[in-house]
Design a protein around this motif. Structure first.
Motif, PDB file in Angstrom:
ATOM      1  N   TRP A 156      -7.742   1.557   4.400  1.00 14.94           N
ATOM      2  CA  TRP A 156      -6.913   1.021   3.322  1.00 14.94           C
ATOM      3  C   TRP A 156      -7.804   0.370   2.266  1.00 14.94           C
ATOM      4  N   GLU A 157      -7.296   0.314   1.065  1.00 16.02           N
ATOM      5  CA  GLU A 157      -8.027  -0.288  -0.055  1.00 16.02           C
ATOM      6  C   GLU A 157      -7.022  -0.814  -1.061  1.00 16.02           C
ATOM      7  N   ARG A 158      -7.276  -1.998  -1.595  1.00 11.25           N
ATOM      8  CA  ARG A 158      -6.336  -2.634  -2.522  1.00 11.25           C
ATOM      9  C   ARG A 158      -7.091  -3.165  -3.739  1.00 11.25           C
ATOM     10  N   THR A 159      -6.567  -2.875  -4.920  1.00 14.93           N
ATOM     11  CA  THR A 159      -7.163  -3.374  -6.154  1.00 14.93           C
ATOM     12  C   THR A 159      -6.945  -4.882  -6.263  1.00 14.93           C
ATOM     13  N   MET A 160      -7.955  -5.603  -6.747  1.00 14.93           N
ATOM     14  CA  MET A 160      -7.868  -7.058  -6.857  1.00 14.93           C
ATOM     15  C   MET A 160      -8.454  -7.515  -8.182  1.00 14.93           C
ATOM     16  N   GLY A 161      -8.137  -8.741  -8.543  1.00 16.58           N
ATOM     17  CA  GLY A 161      -8.669  -9.322  -9.762  1.00 16.58           C
ATOM     18  C   GLY A 161      -9.964 -10.081  -9.500  1.00 16.58           C
ATOM     19  N   GLU A 162     -10.725 -10.340 -10.541  1.00 20.76           N
ATOM     20  CA  GLU A 162     -11.983 -11.076 -10.408  1.00 20.76           C
ATOM     21  C   GLU A 162     -11.744 -12.478  -9.869  1.00 20.76           C
ATOM     22  N   ASN A 163     -10.585 -13.077 -10.192  1.00 26.02           N
ATOM     23  CA  ASN A 163     -10.276 -14.427  -9.720  1.00 26.02           C
ATOM     24  C   ASN A 163      -9.965 -14.468  -8.226  1.00 26.02           C
ATOM     25  N   GLU A 164      -9.807 -13.299  -7.612  1.00 26.66           N
ATOM     26  CA  GLU A 164      -9.548 -13.227  -6.171  1.00 26.66           C
ATOM     27  C   GLU A 164     -10.818 -12.973  -5.370  1.00 26.66           C
ATOM     28  N   ARG A 165     -11.932 -12.969  -6.043  1.00 24.20           N
ATOM     29  CA  ARG A 165     -13.212 -12.697  -5.380  1.00 24.20           C
ATOM     30  C   ARG A 165     -13.720 -13.969  -4.700  1.00 24.20           C
TER      31      ARG A 165
ATOM     32  N   LEU B 218       0.833  -1.195   0.000  1.00 22.26           N
ATOM     33  CA  LEU B 218       0.000   0.000   0.000  1.00 22.26           C
ATOM     34  C   LEU B 218       0.871   1.250   0.000  1.00 22.26           C
ATOM     35  N   ARG B 219       0.443   2.266  -0.715  1.00 26.24           N
ATOM     36  CA  ARG B 219       1.104   3.568  -0.663  1.00 26.24           C
ATOM     37  C   ARG B 219       0.202   4.543   0.097  1.00 26.24           C
ATOM     38  N   ARG B 220       0.821   5.466   0.809  1.00 23.72           N
ATOM     39  CA  ARG B 220       0.038   6.409   1.588  1.00 23.72           C
ATOM     40  C   ARG B 220      -0.496   7.524   0.697  1.00 23.72           C
ATOM     41  N   VAL B 221      -1.763   7.921   0.933  1.00 23.69           N
ATOM     42  CA  VAL B 221      -2.367   9.043   0.217  1.00 23.69           C
ATOM     43  C   VAL B 221      -3.006   9.989   1.224  1.00 23.69           C
ATOM     44  N   THR B 222      -3.289  11.188   0.781  1.00 24.12           N
ATOM     45  CA  THR B 222      -3.949  12.186   1.611  1.00 24.12           C
ATOM     46  C   THR B 222      -5.456  12.049   1.459  1.00 24.12           C
ATOM     47  N   ALA B 223      -6.167  12.127   2.568  1.00 25.31           N
ATOM     48  CA  ALA B 223      -7.614  11.888   2.558  1.00 25.31           C
ATOM     49  C   ALA B 223      -8.380  13.115   3.023  1.00 25.31           C
ATOM     50  N   PRO B 224      -9.641  13.237   2.625  1.00 23.77           N
ATOM     51  CA  PRO B 224     -10.460  14.382   3.053  1.00 23.77           C
ATOM     52  C   PRO B 224     -11.032  14.173   4.452  1.00 23.77           C
ATOM     53  N   LEU B 225     -11.270  15.280   5.133  1.00 21.55           N
ATOM     54  CA  LEU B 225     -11.984  15.251   6.404  1.00 21.55           C
ATOM     55  C   LEU B 225     -13.491  15.333   6.171  1.00 21.55           C
ATOM     56  N   PHE B 226     -13.885  15.925   5.032  1.00 18.55           N
ATOM     57  CA  PHE B 226     -15.304  16.089   4.721  1.00 18.55           C
ATOM     58  C   PHE B 226     -15.529  15.919   3.229  1.00 18.55           C
ATOM     59  N   VAL B 227     -16.766  15.586   2.858  1.00 19.95           N
ATOM     60  CA  VAL B 227     -17.163  15.408   1.459  1.00 19.95           C
ATOM     61  C   VAL B 227     -18.508  16.092   1.257  1.00 19.95           C
ATOM     62  N   LEU B 228     -18.862  16.359  -0.003  1.00 20.08           N
ATOM     63  CA  LEU B 228     -20.150  16.990  -0.288  1.00 20.08           C
ATOM     64  C   LEU B 228     -21.301  16.030   0.019  1.00 20.08           C
ATOM     65  N   LYS B 229     -22.336  16.553   0.607  1.00 17.57           N
ATOM     66  CA  LYS B 229     -23.530  15.761   0.899  1.00 17.57           C
ATOM     67  C   LYS B 229     -24.270  15.436  -0.392  1.00 17.57           C
TER      68      LYS B 229
ATOM     69  N   GLY C 270     -10.940  -3.948   1.070  1.00 18.00           N
ATOM     70  CA  GLY C 270     -10.477  -2.857   1.925  1.00 18.00           C
ATOM     71  C   GLY C 270     -11.122  -2.902   3.294  1.00 18.00           C
ATOM     72  N   GLY C 271     -10.703  -1.968   4.136  1.00 20.47           N
ATOM     73  CA  GLY C 271     -11.246  -1.914   5.482  1.00 20.47           C
ATOM     74  C   GLY C 271     -10.637  -0.782   6.282  1.00 20.47           C
ATOM     75  N   GLY C 272     -10.961  -0.799   7.567  1.00 24.75           N
ATOM     76  CA  GLY C 272     -10.431   0.200   8.486  1.00 24.75           C
ATOM     77  C   GLY C 272      -9.882  -0.485   9.728  1.00 24.75           C
ATOM     78  N   ILE C 273      -8.822   0.085  10.304  1.00 22.02           N
ATOM     79  CA  ILE C 273      -8.196  -0.449  11.510  1.00 22.02           C
ATOM     80  C   ILE C 273      -8.112   0.688  12.519  1.00 22.02           C
ATOM     81  N   GLY C 274      -8.760   0.530  13.654  1.00 21.36           N
ATOM     82  CA  GLY C 274      -8.824   1.586  14.636  1.00 21.36           C
ATOM     83  C   GLY C 274      -7.467   1.889  15.265  1.00 21.36           C
TER      84      GLY C 274
ATOM     85  N   ILE D 275      -3.779   1.535  -1.453  1.00 23.43           N
ATOM     86  CA  ILE D 275      -3.530   2.788  -0.747  1.00 23.43           C
ATOM     87  C   ILE D 275      -3.944   2.641   0.713  1.00 23.43           C
ATOM     88  N   TYR D 276      -3.363   3.484   1.552  1.00 22.33           N
ATOM     89  CA  TYR D 276      -3.853   3.617   2.925  1.00 22.33           C
ATOM     90  C   TYR D 276      -3.751   5.078   3.321  1.00 22.33           C
TER      91      TYR D 276
END
Length: 345
Positions: free
Chosen positions: A129-138, A40-51, A303-307, A103-104
């Motif tokens: 975090w989120e990782r791209t996967m192939g259909e064969n990994e589903r 995973l590579r680190r990216v910058t994330a938003p604190l808020f998004v448009l409703k 993907g998922g989240g880790i507290g 990414i994470y």
């Protein structure tokens, strides 16, 4: 409604200075290991998004997002994120992340509807975090492989803490135990979902419960999950339903299970349509995120989240999440916690 658990005879193993040092070391060490394990590579994330874009996480569908108007956008409403479950998948597409990489980011959120206590705060911080996967990994085996990689990083981090603070003895087993939520129900048919989690986690020390959001044989769900990110309705090769789950460890300080991560293989077009229909939320098909997914513009992903605060709370053997993070607590809770040996930051 707030509720405080007061472990009998609790005494923090580390003082405030040691605790802050430990938090810094844990966060640095774990995220480096997570990045290496899952590429995973680190990216910058938003604190808020448009409703109204369908990007914010609905969680269980009842929690209210903190909103505010934006002056320069004619008072259009923005929402503080609940999590970045869907934003990350958009980012995978926009950054054109190849299969097998991801990414994470540091996710910070405000959840004003939380019932405050030892494990729940208004402030939520996690590694999303989120990782791209192939259909064969589903499939379930791929999900388990990723869980084992994350858990390996957790075990290594606990040993690092032990090297730093020898008074904190390692507790995690070397391997995590997998169980489907339906099998867990059959094991403890008279227990509530939380009681089932406590029972299985106390037995094995670390557990991944598969199938969160699907209806079980008693007509109920083990726990709620939004219909538009995790795939909880696909039938696996073994006949079980769900390609997602929760990772829990046994918290010896509070004498109960502690959820550290929620994750899963994300919905494809078929699963999204099926789960929107099942939950009676088919109107979401017209939202920005959902349109892009239905138009095959988003990659298959897991993907998922880790507290972060929960992870530090577990490693440093703290009884309250407020010993790890600065937040707002009822004055009565602060007073009672201090009398019970818990110094809330």
């Amino acid at each position: 409604m707030s509720y405080l658990i007061k472990p009998l005879g609790y005494k923090a193993l580390l003082n405030l200075a040691q605790t802050e040092m430990g938090i810094k070391m844990i966060k640095d060490f774990f995220q480096q290991n997570l990045s290496s394990e899952l590429r995973l590579r680190r990216v910058t994330a938003p604190l808020f998004v448009l409703k109204g874009m369908g990007i914010n996480d609905d969680l269980n569908g009842t929690e209210r997002a903190v909103t505010f108007p934006i002056k320069d956008l004619d008072d259009a409403k923005a929402e503080i994120v609940h999590s970045l479950a869907k934003w990350k998948r958009l980012t995978l597409a926009d950054y054109q992340i190849e299969s097998g990489y991801g990414i994470y980011t540091d996710m910070n959120a405000i959840r004003s509807d939380e019932e405050l206590g030892n494990l729940h705060s208004l402030y939520v911080d996690q590694w999303d975090w989120e990782r791209t996967m192939g259909e064969n990994e589903r499939n379930l085996e791929f999900l388990k492989e990723v869980v084992c990689r994350i858990y390996a990083a957790m075990v290594r981090t606990e040993y690092m803490v032990y090297e730093m603070f020898p008074e904190i003895k390692p507790l995690l087993p070397q391997h995590i135990h997998f169980i489907h939520s339906e099998d867990l129900l059959q094991m403890y048919p008279c227990f509530t979902p939380k009681e089932r989690e406590d029972a299985i986690t106390k037995e094995y020390g670390a557990v991944f419960i598969i199938g969160i959001g699907c209806k079980l044989s008693n007509g109920e769900k083990h726990d709620g999950r939004a219909p538009d990110y995790d795939d909880w309705s696909t039938v696996a090769e073994n006949g079980q339903v769900g390609l997602n789950g929760d990772l829990l460890v046994w918290n010896s300080v509070l004498n109960r299970s502690l959820e550290l991560s929620s994750m899963g293989i994300r919905v494809n077009k078929e699963a999204l349509l099926r789960q929107l229909k099942e939950t009676g939320t088919e109107e979401k098909k017209n939202l920005y995120f959902h349109k892009r997914l239905l138009n095959n513009e988003l990659p298959q992903s897991i993907g998922g989240g880790i507290g972060q605060s929960r992870l530090c709370m577990f490693y440093l053997r703290k009884a309250h999440i407020g010993e790890i993070q600065a937040s707002i607590w009822p004055e009565e809770m602060r007073r009672d916690a201090l009398n019970a040996g818990m110094h809330l930051i």
